[in-house]
Design a protein around this motif. Structure first.
Motif, PDB file in Angstrom:
ATOM      1  N   ILE A  84      16.713  43.497 -19.915  1.00  7.30           N
ATOM      2  CA  ILE A  84      17.099  42.113 -20.194  1.00  7.30           C
ATOM      3  C   ILE A  84      18.531  42.080 -20.696  1.00  7.30           C
ATOM      4  O   ILE A  84      18.895  42.801 -21.626  1.00  7.30           O
TER       5      ILE A  84
ATOM      6  N   LEU B  61      21.244  36.866 -29.999  1.00  8.54           N
ATOM      7  CA  LEU B  61      20.209  37.878 -30.175  1.00  8.54           C
ATOM      8  C   LEU B  61      19.556  37.721 -31.550  1.00  8.54           C
ATOM      9  O   LEU B  61      20.218  37.335 -32.513  1.00  8.54           O
TER      10      LEU B  61
ATOM     11  N   ALA C 151      10.124  33.762 -18.477  1.00  8.70           N
ATOM     12  CA  ALA C 151       9.627  34.771 -19.414  1.00  8.70           C
ATOM     13  C   ALA C 151       8.176  35.154 -19.133  1.00  8.70           C
ATOM     14  O   ALA C 151       7.737  36.236 -19.533  1.00  8.70           O
TER      15      ALA C 151
ATOM     16  N   LYS D  16      20.027  38.873 -21.369  1.00  5.90           N
ATOM     17  CA  LYS D  16      20.068  37.744 -22.291  1.00  5.90           C
ATOM     18  C   LYS D  16      18.716  37.066 -22.286  1.00  5.90           C
ATOM     19  O   LYS D  16      18.097  36.886 -21.239  1.00  5.90           O
ATOM     20  N   ASP D  17      18.269  36.695 -23.464  1.00 10.47           N
ATOM     21  CA  ASP D  17      16.991  36.017 -23.625  1.00 10.47           C
ATOM     22  C   ASP D  17      17.256  34.598 -24.117  1.00 10.47           C
ATOM     23  O   ASP D  17      17.736  34.399 -25.228  1.00 10.47           O
ATOM     24  N   SER D  18      16.960  33.613 -23.261  1.00  6.16           N
ATOM     25  CA  SER D  18      17.184  32.215 -23.645  1.00  6.16           C
ATOM     26  C   SER D  18      15.886  31.503 -23.980  1.00  6.16           C
ATOM     27  O   SER D  18      15.826  30.283 -24.001  1.00  6.16           O
ATOM     28  N   GLY D  19      14.829  32.257 -24.214  1.00  3.86           N
ATOM     29  CA  GLY D  19      13.547  31.668 -24.572  1.00  3.86           C
ATOM     30  C   GLY D  19      12.610  31.580 -23.382  1.00  3.86           C
ATOM     31  O   GLY D  19      11.858  32.506 -23.102  1.00  3.86           O
TER      32      GLY D  19
ATOM     33  N   ASN E  58      13.464  31.487 -20.242  1.00  5.66           N
ATOM     34  CA  ASN E  58      13.962  32.300 -19.153  1.00  5.66           C
ATOM     35  C   ASN E  58      14.740  33.478 -19.710  1.00  5.66           C
ATOM     36  O   ASN E  58      15.263  33.434 -20.823  1.00  5.66           O
ATOM     37  N   VAL E  59      14.812  34.545 -18.912  1.00  8.65           N
ATOM     38  CA  VAL E  59      15.568  35.732 -19.302  1.00  8.65           C
ATOM     39  C   VAL E  59      16.470  36.145 -18.147  1.00  8.65           C
ATOM     40  O   VAL E  59      16.130  35.947 -16.974  1.00  8.65           O
ATOM     41  N   GLU E  60      17.616  36.700 -18.499  1.00  9.57           N
ATOM     42  CA  GLU E  60      18.529  37.234 -17.491  1.00  9.57           C
ATOM     43  C   GLU E  60      18.274  38.727 -17.347  1.00  9.57           C
ATOM     44  O   GLU E  60      18.298  39.468 -18.336  1.00  9.57           O
TER      45      GLU E  60
ATOM     46  N   LEU F 291       7.110  38.743 -17.475  1.00  7.94           N
ATOM     47  CA  LEU F 291       7.355  40.032 -18.119  1.00  7.94           C
ATOM     48  C   LEU F 291       6.046  40.675 -18.559  1.00  7.94           C
ATOM     49  O   LEU F 291       5.110  40.019 -18.993  1.00  7.94           O
TER      50      LEU F 291
END
Length: 421
Positions: free
Chosen positions: A367, A95, A340, A369-372, A374-376, A343
């Motif tokens: 959200i 984060l 992403a 987790k934000d991996s850039g 893609n987001v979970e 959104l």
């Protein structure tokens, strides 16, 4: 014979008279008469013309109707949709966070005057108690001299009052003076003692203000701002706006504040370790400790404010830096992953557009987790929801749309990335 011939002639004249009349009449113009075939031909032509007119009107109406339908159809925007890919929320949580100095203090003047000199500029390391600046206070110095003179006068008056009180008390034993005169002398000595105490307090106050002519560092740190220069007017007091002289920050230890999503709030424990990474140090990480958290979820962002303390003896971490904080959290249940670019950031919070029965439904999401890229998504969506890619800013709930294409390549790529994590 003759009479018979005459009779025949008269008879012949009588017979020829009608025919002669007819021939005379036939020389006059007569109105033409239409035949039955002519009437039938005219009726057929009229019927053909009517059919042509009717067919033309019908064709025009069909064209107008088709044009109207095509126009309405073209007015409905086309969208590309994607279905969320399932993925497990991994144990690694990264984060963004902001660094702050462990102690960050503006330094103000406590007394008014003019700056005589300063000794440290921005970026300088100072130790606790080091002299940073000197202020000239001529008015204060004069006030102190006046207060000291008043104190001497009060002390002289006190000495005289004490002597007078002692004499009256001695004379009272021989009844040389009255009790009333003795009490007045004793009370006057007590009043003079109170005046001396007040003068001494005034002197101490002015001496304390005079000591503020010298500005000292309150702790070990780095000067991050200097807002004064020699000769500058410095005003201090309740009725003035104070001017910051220096800004001092202690960076031997750094505080990092992180907003942790609500879904992970119960996994963040005080005393657990966390790792920091910065773009400035791509091959290096810093270890910190979770010091405390707010113990409350922010209603606006649905996050938990967490503080991570990191030792910084070499000063490599600077206040105000943008860092990524990596937490170790238990694996969570299966979540959904989206690119992403699905959104929508609105005043109502984070949302995505979902196509249901040919119309848009804006759905709030959280959200995990934000991996850039893609987001979970931890909550708010189902795997069967058709999510709009690259939604426009004007997208609204209830808007009619047409699905142009179902994008499956992104979903496959997201699954690969989820597996790699």
């Amino acid at each position: 014979m003759t009479s018979g011939t005459e009779v025949k002639t008269e008879m012949n004249e009588d017979r020829t008279t009608p025919s002669d009349n007819l021939s005379a009449d036939s020389q006059e113009p007569r109105e033409p008469r239409l035949t039955k075939g002519t009437w039938i031909g005219a009726a057929v032509i009229a019927l053909i013309v009517a059919l042509i007119v009717i067919l033309g009107i019908a064709a025009r109406r069909r064209t107008e109707s088709t044009l109207e339908k095509d126009t309405k159809a073209e007015a409905i925007p086309f969208v590309n949709v994607i279905y969320p890919a399932s993925s497990r929320l991994s144990s690694g949580l990264a984060l963004p966070g902001n660094t702050q100095a462990f102690v960050d203090t503006p330094i103000y003047a406590r007394t008014s005057g003019y700056l005589k000199s300063w000794y440290f500029d921005i970026g300088a390391h100072v130790k606790k108690g080091q002299l940073m600046a000197v202020i000239e206070t001529p008015e204060l110095d004069e006030q102190l001299q006046v207060a000291q003179a008043d104190l001497k006068s009060a002390q002289a008056n006190l000495d005289l009052a004490n002597t007078t009180s002692a004499r009256y008390q001695n004379l009272l034993t021989t009844n040389s003076v009255s009790k009333q005169e003795t009490d007045v002398a004793v009370s006057d000595a007590a009043a003079k003692k109170a005046a001396v105490d007040a003068s001494m307090a005034s002197v101490r106050r002015l001496q304390q203000l005079q000591s503020f002519e010298k500005v000292f560092a309150p702790f070990d740190g780095i000067v991050t701002a200097r807002n004064i220069d020699i000769g500058g007017l410095i005003q201090a007091g309740e009725n003035t706006t104070p001017k910051e002289l220096f800004h001092l920050a202690s960076i031997d230890k750094i505080r990092v504040f992180v907003s942790v999503p609500e879904v992970y709030s119960t996994s963040i424990k005080q005393g657990d370790k966390a790792t920091l990474t910065l773009d400035e140090y791509p091959d290096k990480s810093f270890e910190g400790t979770i010091a405390r958290n707010s113990n409350a979820i922010d209603l606006a962002t649905r996050t938990l404010n967490v503080e991570v303390d990191v030792d910084n003896p070499k000063g490599e971490l600077l206040p105000g830096a943008y860092v990524f904080v990596h937490f170790k959290v238990p694996e969570r249940a299966t979540g959904l992953m989206l690119p992403a670019n699905t959104l929508l950031f609105r005043a109502q919070g984070l949302q995505v557009g979902v196509v249901r029965n040919g119309r848009v439904q804006l759905v709030p999401v959280v959200i995990g987790k934000d991996s850039g890229a893609n987001v979970e998504i931890s909550s708010g969506l189902k795997a069967t929801d058709a999510v709009i890619l690259d939604p426009s800013d004007s997208l609204a709930t209830g808007q009619e749309v047409q699905v142009k294409n179902h994008v499956d390549e992104n979903a496959t790529q997201m699954k690969k990335e989820a597996g790699a994590q």
